[in-house]
Write an enzyme that holds these catalytic residues in place. Sequence first.
Site, PDB file in Angstrom:
ATOM      1  N   HIS A 313       0.427  -1.514   0.618  1.00 44.36           N
ATOM      2  CA  HIS A 313      -0.392  -0.107  -0.389  1.00 44.36           C
ATOM      3  C   HIS A 313       0.728   0.866  -0.380  1.00 44.36           C
ATOM      4  CE1 HIS A 313      -3.673   2.225   1.447  1.00 44.36           C
ATOM      5  NE2 HIS A 313      -2.750   3.441   1.569  1.00 44.36           N
ATOM      6  N   GLU A 314       1.758   1.400   1.053  1.00 50.58           N
ATOM      7  CA  GLU A 314       2.867   2.578   1.174  1.00 50.58           C
ATOM      8  C   GLU A 314       3.930   3.103   0.276  1.00 50.58           C
ATOM      9  OE1 GLU A 314       1.427   4.678   2.714  1.00 50.58           O
ATOM     10  OE2 GLU A 314       0.552   2.790   4.369  1.00 50.58           O
ATOM     11  N   HIS A 317       1.453   4.677  -2.731  1.00 57.14           N
ATOM     12  CA  HIS A 317       1.755   6.400  -2.135  1.00 57.14           C
ATOM     13  C   HIS A 317       3.144   6.590  -2.779  1.00 57.14           C
ATOM     14  CE1 HIS A 317      -1.999   6.563  -0.130  1.00 57.14           C
ATOM     15  NE2 HIS A 317      -1.416   5.559   0.681  1.00 57.14           N
ATOM     16  N   GLU A 343      -4.682   8.151  -2.637  1.00 59.28           N
ATOM     17  CA  GLU A 343      -5.305   6.852  -2.499  1.00 59.28           C
ATOM     18  C   GLU A 343      -5.608   5.336  -3.716  1.00 59.28           C
ATOM     19  OE1 GLU A 343      -5.296   6.090   0.606  1.00 59.28           O
ATOM     20  OE2 GLU A 343      -5.938   4.335   1.273  1.00 59.28           O
TER      21      GLU A 343
HETATM   22 ZN    ZN Z   1      -3.519   4.679   2.157  1.00 52.86          ZN
END
Ligand code: ZN
Length: 550
Positions: A313-314, A317, A343
């Site tokens: 997830h990160e 980003h 997101e």
């Molecule tokens: Zn996030």
Amino acid sequence: MAKNKAQKKRKKSIIGILIAAFLLSAAVSGCGAADEPAQTYELSDFDAFFDKLIALWQAESMISWDMETGGAPEGAMDAKAKTIATISAESFAMGISDEMRNFFKTVEAAIENEGADQITRSTYRETKRNYDKQIVIPPDEYKAFSELTAITPVKWMEAREKNDYSIFAPYLQQVMDYQRNVVEYRKQAGMVYDHPYDAMLDDYEPGMTVEVLEEFFGELKAEIVPFLAELMAVAESADGKNIRNDFLDRQIPISVQKNTSELLMNTVGYDLNRGALRESAHPFTLGFGQTDVRITTRYNEDAFFASFYAVMHESGHAIYGQNVGKELEGTILDTGASLGLHESQSRFLENIVGRSQGFWEGIYDEFMRVTEGYYADISLQELYEAQNIVKPSFLRISADELTYSLHIMIRYEIEKMILSDPELTAEDLPALWNEKTQEYLGLTPGNYAEGILQDIHWSYGEFGYFPTYAIGNAYAAQIRDAMKEDFDLEAAARALDFATINGWLNERIHKYGALLETSEVMAQITDEGLSAKHYIDYLKNKYSELYGLQ
Ligand code: ZN
């Protein structure tokens, strides 16, 4: 989670108070005096001003990073918080200063003479938007709110621990009253909102409105709620699909987990030469412009896949932040366009790629190597399926991909009511929460910690923040469908061909940073605006197949 300026601002309680002090002194000394002699500026006169502003933001972020990732000694925390507050107050004051107003005038004149380039115009758009919103709030009220939100998170924590909502309710009520007033002040200043909640949404996802979200969540409710019920009925029936989950909580040494993080970051194209991975209580990404985008995760011996997917997830980003166009380096636009678009990038990598069959096929051999035999008895298919188990639960942060946005819908609907119904009190909210949790997830919270007190956000007055998570999920599905018209995404994931996947995203999303607004970026990918359709189709197809639904 990707931290932005708004979020960092909520961080340390003392910050708000110092900011308010600055605001008050500015108000008293009557800054922006109208009778100053007119002076003309060149756009380049403001270069040093923005350099300083960015340097202050970065200094503040660096100290936060140090505090949250175990760099700062425990005994230094109060002192560090005070340093942050001082820096933050300075950057806040710059945002509403005479110099900022002079910058606005200079840009406006340049636009008139067609002498402002796109970077200048976008810098103006971002700074002016913040200025206009802040300047309409009476400084004494802002100060009181800052003092209030120094206490509310503490009360939230206490109420949660004692399972006593009444400890928190009177404080939440004041937060609600303040935000209702903020909407009024903005309206009085000429800002137009079709729905009062639009004012809050705009703070986190510029341009987003209730009108758009009503349709979005309406479709989601109509399609996903019955689909979930159908899926659960099949899953729980005698001949239902039995997805194996007994290995998910296996004890995996932290050293093995760290090696897995390395493997993942290197595989997906997160450049560690301009990045870093550390540990923190809650995973987040912190960007200092494209040359330095850092992430965190949290290791737990019996929750290996929590860290696995936090890193995915990160990294999503971080890859966004690292691939902003070179020409935006050193400007305030060297960041993402909005929380929702940010997101979309993290969810795309975590879920659409990271929880796909193709990705698991691609990573399987390397995964088995780095995990040193801990999953030697688990097949590829079992590993893939276990990452996609659907199970309605109370907590948003551990929700599966299918039910996640239903958690957001609960929050969206309550926030909307808070802003539109002045009669609604903090006391009314737990019943509403439980009612909606029952309606959408078929569950009734047994205590406040698994109900209305599970998230800290409202204690900071962050109404309008949660929808950006659902918006990100939906954008990710829209991006997926557009990408699939250009190449076979599943095959690329299987081949771990992140050069192709990231290349596509870089070209259409990342390189623009905050130069373009999210709506402009998305308009180049799809002509539909925010749409629930792609997201719903993606979820229904994926989970029908997984659970053997017709
Ligand atoms: Zn996030």
